[in-house]
Design an enzyme around this catalytic site. Structure first.
Site, mmCIF file in Angstrom:
data_model
loop_
_atom_site.group_PDB
_atom_site.id
_atom_site.type_symbol
_atom_site.label_atom_id
_atom_site.label_comp_id
_atom_site.label_asym_id
_atom_site.label_seq_id
_atom_site.Cartn_x
_atom_site.Cartn_y
_atom_site.Cartn_z
ATOM 1 N N GLU A 125 -2.689 7.603 -4.671
ATOM 2 C CA GLU A 125 -3.003 6.943 -5.920
ATOM 3 C C GLU A 125 -4.728 7.157 -6.427
ATOM 4 O OE1 GLU A 125 -1.724 2.907 -4.863
ATOM 5 O OE2 GLU A 125 -3.921 2.023 -5.157
ATOM 6 N N ARG A 167 0.984 -1.256 0.045
ATOM 7 C CA ARG A 167 -0.052 0.075 -0.131
ATOM 8 C C ARG A 167 1.045 1.300 -0.008
ATOM 9 N NH1 ARG A 167 -3.482 -2.821 -1.384
ATOM 10 N NH2 ARG A 167 -5.391 -3.451 -0.583
ATOM 11 N N HIS A 197 -0.739 -0.077 -9.549
ATOM 12 C CA HIS A 197 -1.608 -1.103 -8.637
ATOM 13 C C HIS A 197 -2.105 -2.323 -9.641
ATOM 14 C CE1 HIS A 197 -3.620 -1.308 -4.500
ATOM 15 N NE2 HIS A 197 -3.534 -2.513 -5.031
HETATM 16 N N1 NAD Z 1 -0.520 -4.365 -5.086
HETATM 17 C C1 NAD Z 1 -1.474 -5.248 -5.098
HETATM 18 O O1 NAD Z 1 -2.183 -5.498 -6.140
HETATM 19 C C2 NAD Z 1 -2.110 -5.938 -3.630
HETATM 20 C C3 NAD Z 1 -2.651 -7.243 -3.788
HETATM 21 C C4 NAD Z 1 -3.166 -7.889 -2.656
HETATM 22 C C5 NAD Z 1 -2.493 -7.457 -1.507
HETATM 23 N N2 NAD Z 1 -1.772 -6.443 -1.497
HETATM 24 C C6 NAD Z 1 -1.333 -5.842 -0.096
HETATM 25 O O2 NAD Z 1 -0.299 -6.846 0.416
HETATM 26 C C7 NAD Z 1 -0.708 -6.805 1.983
HETATM 27 C C8 NAD Z 1 -0.327 -8.141 2.352
HETATM 28 O O3 NAD Z 1 -1.006 -9.003 1.812
HETATM 29 P P1 NAD Z 1 -0.944 -10.696 2.731
HETATM 30 O O4 NAD Z 1 -2.131 -11.691 1.922
HETATM 31 O O5 NAD Z 1 0.446 -11.186 2.739
HETATM 32 O O6 NAD Z 1 -1.633 -10.514 4.113
HETATM 33 P P2 NAD Z 1 -1.046 -11.386 5.336
HETATM 34 O O7 NAD Z 1 -2.372 -10.966 6.398
HETATM 35 O O8 NAD Z 1 -1.322 -12.705 5.011
HETATM 36 O O9 NAD Z 1 0.293 -10.766 5.642
HETATM 37 C C9 NAD Z 1 0.269 -9.581 6.391
HETATM 38 C C10 NAD Z 1 1.645 -9.743 7.333
HETATM 39 O O10 NAD Z 1 1.837 -8.451 7.777
HETATM 40 C C11 NAD Z 1 2.072 -8.481 9.361
HETATM 41 N N3 NAD Z 1 1.590 -7.308 10.104
HETATM 42 C C12 NAD Z 1 0.656 -6.913 10.590
HETATM 43 N N4 NAD Z 1 0.380 -5.843 11.204
HETATM 44 C C13 NAD Z 1 1.826 -5.508 11.508
HETATM 45 C C14 NAD Z 1 2.623 -4.586 12.111
HETATM 46 N N5 NAD Z 1 1.893 -3.651 12.647
HETATM 47 N N6 NAD Z 1 3.911 -4.882 12.180
HETATM 48 C C15 NAD Z 1 4.638 -5.778 11.630
HETATM 49 N N7 NAD Z 1 3.970 -6.734 10.697
HETATM 50 C C16 NAD Z 1 2.691 -6.610 10.504
HETATM 51 C C17 NAD Z 1 1.200 -9.918 9.727
HETATM 52 O O11 NAD Z 1 1.557 -10.503 11.010
HETATM 53 C C18 NAD Z 1 1.102 -10.839 8.569
HETATM 54 O O12 NAD Z 1 2.171 -11.675 8.675
HETATM 55 C C19 NAD Z 1 -2.164 -6.424 2.185
HETATM 56 O O13 NAD Z 1 -2.526 -5.752 3.255
HETATM 57 C C20 NAD Z 1 -2.486 -5.532 0.979
HETATM 58 O O14 NAD Z 1 -2.154 -4.216 1.263
HETATM 59 C C21 NAD Z 1 -1.388 -5.447 -2.290
#
Ligand code: NAD
Length: 331
Positions: free
Chosen positions: A262, A233, A294
């Site tokens: 964005e 993000r 994105h």
């Molecule tokens: N660019 C894109 O097209 C796209 C698509 C999907 C997801 N995303 C982004 O990717 C991110 C991650 O997705 P995911 O499926 O791996 O999620 P997920 O929930 O599997 O993993 C997120 C990780 O972040 C950690 N986390 C949460 N809060 C934290 C904090 N305060 N400090 C440290 N670590 C923390 C969690 O423990 C977890 O391991 C989503 O939240 C989204 O923002 C982007």
């Protein structure tokens, strides 16, 4: 029932229509939900939204006044939705809690390697029949260190690819992922990860605790020749601070699939307009920066899974079932 879907891309539309056929009608709009477009939803019990839709207080109030009772968000992240307001309005909210993490992890790697090996510059040159190599030198990933901030589903998939390159792995997360540790990842404080990594990739969600995770101090802590990739993000990075560092000639490459401002730009054709966002305009002038709009999730596989899960979320809502995808349950 007819559902109103906002922010639908042209090649997403047939997938949505095919999935909902035989269940519910869907009216697909390419415009995003915001204060201007919210009145279109009057009379629709269910609206379907995407990441760059605005579901803040004003929009949610307008939706509720028009009779909307459910929001089906077509993404994992939901930082664009004011859940407290939705709850107060007794509006059900569901998202897609998981879909192919490979779509995003593979794209993050595409950005990392494109900036590392100067692929865009090389391609532009060869189209001009300029076959010199000057300025195209990259670095082996093998033996270097990848720092993964957020080792959930996408971070783990990213780490597996890094492992395939033969990289050392550093991780930072509130929780350690055993599968990453099996790859040899060492969990370290953020400051150490930033100081020691040749490649830093962001995979934490955007929330108050992670907002501007990569601020001026974090950028200064990174190696001058590091590569930074953000496919999570935009709000995770202080972009103005990043521009200041880039102006100093720092970083081998920066790959950004997301940008903090964005909304209102990404997914839209702005090619014939003057861009008012000076930070973004400056960002894309750096030869070592690559910005995409994105698109990391945008594979047939991931979008297919998102659409199927969205259909299931709507059917669950209609039939009173709960699932892990529900953020605000039906009251
Ligand atoms: N660019 C894109 O097209 C796209 C698509 C999907 C997801 N995303 C982004 O990717 C991110 C991650 O997705 P995911 O499926 O791996 O999620 P997920 O929930 O599997 O993993 C997120 C990780 O972040 C950690 N986390 C949460 N809060 C934290 C904090 N305060 N400090 C440290 N670590 C923390 C969690 O423990 C977890 O391991 C989503 O939240 C989204 O923002 C982007």
């Amino acid at each position: 029932m007819e559902i109103l879907a906002f922010g639908v891309q042209a090649d997403e539309k047939p997938l949505i229509e095919a999935a909902f056929r035989g269940h519910h009608e869907v009216r697909c709009l390419d415009v995003f939900l915001n204060e201007d477009t919210a009145p279109i939803a009057a009379g629709y019990e269910v609206v379907c939204t995407s990441v760059n839709c605005d579901l803040g207080n004003h929009v949610l109030q307008t939706l509720a006044a028009g009779g909307t009772q459910m929001v089906a968000q077509r993404s994992t992240g939901f930082n664009n939705i004011d859940l407290k307001v939705a709850e107060r309005l007794a509006m059900t909210v569901a998202r897609v809690s998981s879909y192919s993490p490979y779509s995003v992890a593979e794209f993050a790697w595409a950005l990392a390697m494109a900036v590392n090996r100067r692929i865009v510059r090389a391609s532009t040159r060869t189209r001009d029949f300029d076959f010199r190599l000057d300025g195209l030198m990259g670095r082996d990933m093998h033996g270097r260190t990848a720092g993964v901030l957020g080792t959930g589903k996408i971070g783990e998939a990213f780490a597996r690819i890094a492992h395939g390159f033969g990289m050392n792995l550093l991780g930072w997360d509130v929780a350690e992922t055993p599968a990453c540790m099996q790859l040899g990842m060492r969990y370290v404080p953020k400051e150490r990860l930033l100081a020691e990594s040749d490649l830093v990739s962001l995979h934490v969600p955007l929330m108050p605790e992670t907002s501007r995770l990569i601020d001026a101090d974090a950028l200064k802590a990174m190696k001058d020749d590091a590569i930074l990739v953000n496919s999570s993000r935009g709000g995770l990075i202080d972009t103005a601070a990043l521009v200041a560092e880039l102006r100093e000639g720092r970083f081998t490459g920066v790959g950004l699939d997301v940008y903090e401002a964005e909304a209102g730009l990404f997914f839209l054709d702005k090619s014939l307009q003057a861009i008012e966002d000076d930070t973004l305009a400056r960002l894309v002038t750096f030869p070592n920066v690559l910005v995409t709009s994105h698109q990391a999730y945008y594979t047939e596989d991931a979008v297919g899974q998102i659409v199927e899960a969205t259909l299931k979320n709507v059917l669950d809502y209609k039939e009173g079932r709960r699932s892990e995808n529900v953020l605000v349950p039906r009251s």
